[in-house]
Design an enzyme around this catalytic site. Structure first.
Site, short mmCIF file in Angstrom:
data_model
loop_
_atom_site.label_atom_id
_atom_site.label_comp_id
_atom_site.label_asym_id
_atom_site.label_seq_id
_atom_site.Cartn_x
_atom_site.Cartn_y
_atom_site.Cartn_z
N ASP A 443 0.83 -1.21 0.00
CA ASP A 443 0.00 0.00 0.00
C ASP A 443 0.87 1.26 0.00
O ASP A 443 2.07 1.21 0.27
CB ASP A 443 -0.91 -0.04 1.25
N ASP A 508 -11.09 1.68 -3.17
CA ASP A 508 -11.59 1.39 -1.82
C ASP A 508 -13.11 1.36 -1.78
O ASP A 508 -13.70 1.07 -0.74
CB ASP A 508 -11.08 2.43 -0.81
#
Ligand code: GLA
Length: 707
Positions: A443, A508
């Site tokens: 990430d 997301d």
């Protein structure tokens, strides 16, 4: 120099002593067409009010050419040597490509182009390298990888923008005399400016018309522009955006640009995408990973966030395995003092507070259930509240005297420093060596707002190279560990990072309605198997919208499928539906992950696409009803991409319990949700099926198999 593919031809003008440029790039030309013929056709007359001669184009569009409006190259030595004019010195031909070596004696610079043209797909790749042959340093302010002419009939520009949870939003605008400019200074690929652009004719749609597509394979600052020259010629240019002082070449040093991946299609946007997909599949993804079916994921993030509890995680893993999950990914929160997002980032050791016996028991539980284990890292970042930052406050990027901009309570490490990269490699390596881990979610959750190193020099460009090197180092040490690129959702999902990883986290947002749009946008450049697509909770955490399990599952099923919801609180009936969807995905994943994608044009109430086997023996079509329709019935659905000469059995395979709304539709009369019915390919392609009336937020999946 000429290169041919089945449906495209590229001709480069690269005579010795002249600038290198593209003479022709577009639909395939007859083998007899020669350059002199084209030069005659394209010759431009003189005009009043402009130079007496037609100014040449070049791949660099450097200042020495004298174009009054547009430059693609700017460099100087303390204010001098700014007017370079590059001339071809030598051309080295190789199979499917060439190296073109240019030089400018007056400014003592060398510029080399590596050009590849894939004869199978027609995908064009260009990289450029600048060398300082002078005796003094050269400051490079701007250097496009290449400036590529496109026919002026390409009147529309299609860009991709968005934000967190709304990635890959298409934006189609009419080209005009002004420059179209996208600049990204976020230090990552970004949500706001995807590093790609399409130039299309006004009437180009998914299945017809001319389009040129350009992608900058780079995960950092970029500049993309479309310029109309004063004489009407049109140039598309892409390159890394260099910060002031970022590229200063000492004598003998070089700057290597990121690569442009480009393609032309004379058959609409979907065909262009299939060329890009082919490129990703054959040139970027490793053959070993391609050969292995992509396991269905369970990701813990939306189920537990930072609330890690080993027993609960084991329970989730058990439930996941029961419904067919094949890989369990433990997200953020397992390390250091990371009990929330304000602390612990950078301390890559297992937290004894939440894992008193280490990660071993959970990993063993997961692998004991027959699943693979994956783990989240965010290597490039540090929370100021961490042991790492307390020990090495000087490792972060920033600018002296300028306050750090708050961004998820974290700062960016200068990973171009060898000791920082070493620390990160050894931390990741230790975790991977100690556990049976086969997957990393990598990430990156903040912009590089002020990317100065400890001496104040900007390092945004170097940071990207250091990231790729670190990814490669981890891959080299652990060749069987797959890596997913994530950045606050889909802010790092480009072809640059995919040369060093295996999948991207698309967004997301697990809201299926938003996902229909996001995944469609991403599919312009990336094949479905690299797009992480997860089933979220009934009430989406980022939009608050409630969607049925049928809709959520059908949407996730069309990519690299995963789940990201609390399986312990979902309704049993929904878990049954989910299990069916996972079974269906597994049954058809070889098709979904290797087939040809056809996005289909439709009324705005529908989002439709198909994935068709290369040999056209089978296909899956997804038709999502995303909004209410003012008409009584939707239109006929044409099964674009099938072979009109063959016959096919057509079946509705989703939703598993199709409910007719009123009166029998073709679904019931033709028994499409049962045995199905056989039709000629021509009838399905040219005639099409009258779609049933369905509630909005329903997704139909049709399976078509040649008989
Ligand atoms: C980012 C990612 C999410 C999740 C969180 C964890 O936002 O996009 O999927 O991993 O970080 O902090």
């Amino acid at each position: 120099m000429r290169f041919d593919a089945a449906d495209a031809t590229l001709i480069l003008a690269c005579a010795k002593g002249a600038p290198v440029s593209i003479l022709y790039w577009g639909g395939a030309l007859h083998a007899d067409t020669d350059c002199a013929e084209l030069e005659g056709l394209f010759a431009r007359q003189g005009m009043h009010g402009v130079a007496d001669v037609a100014l040449p184009l070049s791949l660099a569009m450097e200042p020495g050419l004298g174009h009054p409006m547009f430059r693609g190259f700017a460099a100087h030595r303390a204010g001098k040597d700014w007017g370079s004019l590059f001339e071809v010195g030598a051309v080295e031909l190789r199979e499917g490509g060439a190296k073109i070596i240019c030089r400018d004696e007056s400014t003592r610079l060398g510029l080399e182009y590596e050009i590849d043209f894939d004869a199978r797909t027609g995908v064009l790749r260009i990289r450029s390298t600048l060398t300082n042959y002078g005796a003094t340093p050269l400051d490079v302010s701007d250097m496009m990888t290449a400036c590529l002419p496109v026919p002026d009939g390409m009147t529309d520009i299609i860009g991709f923008t968005g934000r967190w949870t709304q990635e890959f939003t298409q934006e189609r605008v009419a080209r005009n005399a002004a420059t179209y400019l996208r600049e990204n200074r976020s230090g990552r690929t970004s949500h706001f400016s995807y590093p790609a652009i399409l130039l299309a004719a006004t009437d180009t749609n998914e299945s017809t018309g001319d389009v040129y597509g350009f992608h900058l394979a780079f995960s950092g600052n970029h500049r993309i522009r479309v310029d109309s020259l004063t004489d009407g010629r049109v140039m598309a240019s892409l390159g890394a955006l260099l910060l002031p002082g970022e590229v200063r070449l000492a004598p003998g040093e070089t700057y290597a640009s990121p690569e442009i991946v480009a393609a032309y299609s004379g058959q609409g946007l979907s065909k262009l995408s299939r060329k890009f997909h082919d490129h990703v599949r054959t040139k970027l993804l490793s053959p070993e990973m391609r050969a292995k079916p992509r396991p269905v994921h369970y990701n813990t993030w939306e189920a537990v966030y930072f609330d890690h509890d080993v027993e609960k995680l084991k329970e989730l893993a058990t439930r996941a395995a029961e419904i067919g999950v094949e890989r369990f990914v433990l997200d953020d929160g397992w390390f250091g003092g990371r009990r929330h997002d304000r602390a612990g980032l950078g301390d890559w050791t297992v937290s004894r507070d939440v894992y008193p016996d280490g990660l071993g028991p959970l990993v063993d539980h997961v692998t004991g259930l027959g699943m693979e284990f994956g783990l989240w890292f965010e290597p490039e970042m540090v929370n100021p509240d961490s042991d790492l930052y307390r020990a090495h406050p000087d490792w972060v990027l920033g600018l002296e005297g300028v306050e750090q901009i708050p961004f998820r309570s974290q700062l960016a490490l200068d990973i171009s420093r060898p000791e920082v990269a070493d620390y990160l490699f050894h931390a990741i390596d230790a975790i991977l060596r100690d556990h049976d881990i086969s997957y990393i979610k990598w990430d990156m959750n903040r912009d590089l707002s002020h990317p100065g190193d400890s001496s104040g020099v900007p390092r945004a460009f170097a940071q990207v190279g250091a990231l790729y090197a670190l990814l490669d180092r981890v891959r080299h040490a652990h060749p069987y560990v797959e890596i997913e690129s994530c950045s606050s959702g889909g802010a790092r999902a480009d072809m640059g990072v995919l040369a060093h990883s295996d999948r991207v986290w698309t967004s997301d947002s697990n809201d299926a309605l938003d996902r229909q749009v996001i995944q469609r946008g991403a599919s312009f450049f990336l094949p479905l198997e690299v797009l992480g697509c997860h089933v979220g909770p009934a009430k989406c955490h980022v939009t608050g919208r409630r969607l049925s399990m049928e809709m959520r599952a059908a949407t996730a099923l069309m990519g690299h499928m995963g789940l990201e919801l609390n399986l312990l609180t979902e309704r049993t009936a929904d878990l049954d539906v989910l299990k069916n969807a996972i079974d269906l995905h597994k049954k058809h994943r070889a098709l979904l992950h290797n087939g040809d994608v056809f996005r289909l044009d439709s009324a705005p109430q529908l989002i439709a696409s198909g994935v068709i086997a290369r040999d056209k023996s089978e296909a899956i079509y997804s038709v999502a009803y995303v909004a209410s329709d003012a008409k009584v019935l939707p239109g006929r659905f044409q099964f674009t991409g099938l072979d009109p000469q063959r016959s096919y059995r057509l079946q509705l395979i989703w939703p598993s319990d199709w409910q007719a709304i009123k009166g029998p539709s073709a679904i019931e009369t033709l028994d499409l949700n049962g045995e199905g019915a056989i039709f000629s390919g021509a009838a399905l392609v040219h005639g099409g099926l009258q779609l049933p009336h369905a509630f909005p937020e329903t997704c139909l999946l049709f399976y078509v198999a040649a008989v």
